[in-house]
Design a protein around this motif. Structure first.
Motif, short mmCIF file in Angstrom:
data_model
loop_
_atom_site.label_atom_id
_atom_site.label_comp_id
_atom_site.label_asym_id
_atom_site.label_seq_id
_atom_site.Cartn_x
_atom_site.Cartn_y
_atom_site.Cartn_z
N SER A 38 1.08 -12.48 -6.08
CA SER A 38 0.33 -11.31 -5.70
C SER A 38 -0.82 -11.01 -6.55
CB SER A 38 1.13 -10.24 -5.32
OG SER A 38 0.34 -9.21 -4.60
N ARG A 71 7.02 -13.39 -6.91
CA ARG A 71 6.11 -12.97 -5.82
C ARG A 71 5.11 -11.75 -6.27
NH1 ARG A 71 10.84 -13.94 -2.62
NH2 ARG A 71 11.76 -11.75 -3.22
N HIS A 122 -4.91 -11.56 -5.88
CA HIS A 122 -5.70 -10.45 -5.95
C HIS A 122 -6.63 -10.36 -6.86
CE1 HIS A 122 -2.56 -8.20 -3.66
NE2 HIS A 122 -3.71 -7.55 -3.35
#
Length: 45
Positions: free
Chosen positions: A10, A6, A14
């Motif tokens: 992420s 995760r 980003h």
């Protein structure tokens, strides 16, 4: 999906968003378009 997976996803998301934003801003600058930067007062720069 593990916590590490995760975090990696992420980080990649980003990074991809930052690249897309930079490309958009560069293209707007080439066309001499206004850039609206969101702030609490929504100032036009």
């Amino acid at each position: 999906m593990s916590n590490d997976e995760r975090k990696e996803l992420s980080r990649k998301l980003h990074y991809g968003l930052a690249l897309a934003e930079r490309k958009m801003l560069e293209e707007k600058a080439l066309r001499n378009e206004d850039v609206i930067q969101g702030t609490s007062l929504l100032k036009r720069i």
